[in-house]
Design a protein around this motif. Structure first.
Motif, PDB file in Angstrom:
ATOM      1  N   SER A  43      -3.543   9.882 -20.983  1.00 49.99           N
ATOM      2  CA  SER A  43      -4.423   8.437 -20.220  1.00 49.99           C
ATOM      3  C   SER A  43      -3.070   8.113 -19.058  1.00 49.99           C
ATOM      4  O   SER A  43      -4.186   7.389 -18.576  1.00 49.99           O
ATOM      5  CB  SER A  43      -4.111   7.647 -21.111  1.00 49.99           C
ATOM      6  OG  SER A  43      -2.297   7.189 -21.061  1.00 49.99           O
ATOM      7  N   HIS A  44      -2.595   9.525 -18.068  1.00 42.24           N
ATOM      8  CA  HIS A  44      -2.372   8.731 -16.827  1.00 42.24           C
ATOM      9  C   HIS A  44      -3.447   8.661 -15.742  1.00 42.24           C
ATOM     10  O   HIS A  44      -3.304   8.952 -14.328  1.00 42.24           O
ATOM     11  CB  HIS A  44      -1.469   9.833 -16.248  1.00 42.24           C
ATOM     12  CG  HIS A  44      -0.239   9.715 -17.610  1.00 42.24           C
ATOM     13  ND1 HIS A  44       1.230   8.780 -17.084  1.00 42.24           N
ATOM     14  CD2 HIS A  44       0.483  10.392 -18.777  1.00 42.24           C
ATOM     15  CE1 HIS A  44       1.683   8.813 -17.933  1.00 42.24           C
ATOM     16  NE2 HIS A  44       1.438   9.960 -18.817  1.00 42.24           N
ATOM     17  N   ALA A  46      -6.190  10.553 -13.266  1.00 41.92           N
ATOM     18  CA  ALA A  46      -5.751  11.785 -11.771  1.00 41.92           C
ATOM     19  C   ALA A  46      -4.611  11.774 -11.597  1.00 41.92           C
ATOM     20  O   ALA A  46      -4.522  13.667 -11.001  1.00 41.92           O
ATOM     21  CB  ALA A  46      -6.807  11.899 -10.917  1.00 41.92           C
ATOM     22  N   MET A  47      -3.459  10.679 -11.209  1.00 44.87           N
ATOM     23  CA  MET A  47      -2.463  11.350 -11.016  1.00 44.87           C
ATOM     24  C   MET A  47      -1.314  11.866 -11.650  1.00 44.87           C
ATOM     25  O   MET A  47      -0.172  11.327 -11.133  1.00 44.87           O
ATOM     26  CB  MET A  47      -2.273   9.366 -10.472  1.00 44.87           C
ATOM     27  CG  MET A  47      -2.507   9.320  -8.996  1.00 44.87           C
ATOM     28  SD  MET A  47      -2.498  10.038  -7.577  1.00 44.87           S
ATOM     29  CE  MET A  47      -0.994  10.237  -6.583  1.00 44.87           C
ATOM     30  N   GLY A  48      -1.765  12.075 -12.263  1.00 43.50           N
ATOM     31  CA  GLY A  48      -0.992  11.853 -13.852  1.00 43.50           C
ATOM     32  C   GLY A  48      -0.526  13.645 -13.016  1.00 43.50           C
ATOM     33  O   GLY A  48       0.688  13.813 -13.357  1.00 43.50           O
ATOM     34  N   PHE A  49      -1.130  14.078 -11.933  1.00 46.75           N
ATOM     35  CA  PHE A  49      -0.349  15.841 -11.975  1.00 46.75           C
ATOM     36  C   PHE A  49       0.655  15.527 -11.020  1.00 46.75           C
ATOM     37  O   PHE A  49       0.960  15.986 -10.623  1.00 46.75           O
ATOM     38  CB  PHE A  49      -1.884  16.670 -10.554  1.00 46.75           C
ATOM     39  CG  PHE A  49      -2.407  16.215  -9.163  1.00 46.75           C
ATOM     40  CD1 PHE A  49      -1.084  16.960  -8.540  1.00 46.75           C
ATOM     41  CD2 PHE A  49      -2.622  14.735  -8.772  1.00 46.75           C
ATOM     42  CE1 PHE A  49      -1.426  16.830  -7.244  1.00 46.75           C
ATOM     43  CE2 PHE A  49      -2.883  14.313  -7.859  1.00 46.75           C
ATOM     44  CZ  PHE A  49      -1.835  15.618  -6.768  1.00 46.75           C
ATOM     45  N   VAL A  50       0.901  14.123 -10.609  1.00 49.44           N
ATOM     46  CA  VAL A  50       1.912  13.924 -10.116  1.00 49.44           C
ATOM     47  C   VAL A  50       3.060  12.635 -10.509  1.00 49.44           C
ATOM     48  O   VAL A  50       4.103  13.786 -10.729  1.00 49.44           O
ATOM     49  CB  VAL A  50       1.450  13.342  -9.031  1.00 49.44           C
ATOM     50  CG1 VAL A  50       3.172  12.686  -7.830  1.00 49.44           C
ATOM     51  CG2 VAL A  50       0.828  13.940  -7.343  1.00 49.44           C
ATOM     52  N   THR A  51       2.562  12.070 -11.594  1.00 45.43           N
ATOM     53  CA  THR A  51       3.257  11.341 -12.168  1.00 45.43           C
ATOM     54  C   THR A  51       3.782  12.804 -13.535  1.00 45.43           C
ATOM     55  O   THR A  51       4.955  11.830 -14.174  1.00 45.43           O
ATOM     56  CB  THR A  51       2.608   9.991 -12.477  1.00 45.43           C
ATOM     57  OG1 THR A  51       1.357  10.485 -13.440  1.00 45.43           O
ATOM     58  CG2 THR A  51       3.127   9.285 -11.054  1.00 45.43           C
ATOM     59  N   ARG A  52       3.001  12.828 -14.422  1.00 45.29           N
ATOM     60  CA  ARG A  52       3.052  13.715 -15.187  1.00 45.29           C
ATOM     61  C   ARG A  52       3.597  14.853 -15.584  1.00 45.29           C
ATOM     62  O   ARG A  52       4.616  15.025 -15.832  1.00 45.29           O
ATOM     63  CB  ARG A  52       2.026  13.418 -16.830  1.00 45.29           C
ATOM     64  CG  ARG A  52       2.319  14.110 -17.546  1.00 45.29           C
ATOM     65  CD  ARG A  52       0.755  13.592 -18.628  1.00 45.29           C
ATOM     66  NE  ARG A  52       0.007  14.264 -19.349  1.00 45.29           N
ATOM     67  CZ  ARG A  52       0.117  15.651 -19.283  1.00 45.29           C
ATOM     68  NH1 ARG A  52       0.342  16.221 -18.539  1.00 45.29           N
ATOM     69  NH2 ARG A  52       0.059  16.380 -20.669  1.00 45.29           N
TER      70      ARG A  52
END
Length: 156
Positions: A43-44, A46-52
């Motif tokens: 549930s992150h 589009a910015m999950g590729f940086v944060t997750r």
């Protein structure tokens, strides 16, 4: 061994080479991280590729920079441009991968596997004799050359 003299060694700028390769590897890491983010269920957004999965970006960049820096430093110390430099650089990058997994046996194994693979790859390029070939020489060899009389007629 061959009787031909070895060509003069041209020193490599270690930090510049490591920076360029590190940035390129970081770009590949960003692509891999984006793929991981797209395929993952979270549930992150589009910015999950940086944060997750952003650690992948840094890891790829670190491995690329480690490989390039080690390869350049070894080449400059030995004053030779051969397969050993690539093997040592790949071994250092593989050791870094094992350290990320928090396992010394994995680090040593990765060092051996990546070093052997890169050393073999570099050595096979030297065996075929294509290592010192320029882009212009490859282009001339690839494309058909017109017959001589036609070249002379066009020149006049």
């Amino acid at each position: 061994m061959s009787d031909s003299p070895s060509p003069a060694y041209d020193p490599k700028p270690s930090l510049q080479y490591a920076s360029v390769v590190g940035l390129q590897a970081g770009a590949v890491g960003a692509f891999v991280s984006a793929i991981q983010n797209a395929l993952g269920n979270h549930s992150h957004g589009a910015m999950g590729f940086v944060t997750r999965t952003g650690g992948t970006i840094g890891f790829f960049a670190a491995m690329g920079a480690t490989f390039a820096l080690t390869e350049a430093v070894v080449a400059n110390q030995r004053r030779k441009d051969d397969a050993v430099n690539g093997a040592v650089g790949a071994c250092a990058a593989g050791f870094l991968a094992g350290i990320r997994a928090r396992s010394i046996p994995m680090a040593v194994g990765s060092c051996v596997v990546l070093g052997a693979a890169m050393g073999t790859f570099d050595y096979s390029g030297e065996l075929t004799g294509e290592k010192g070939e320029t882009q212009e020489e490859r282009r001339k060899r690839f494309f058909k050359q017109p017959p001589k009389p036609l070249l002379e007629a066009v020149a006049e």
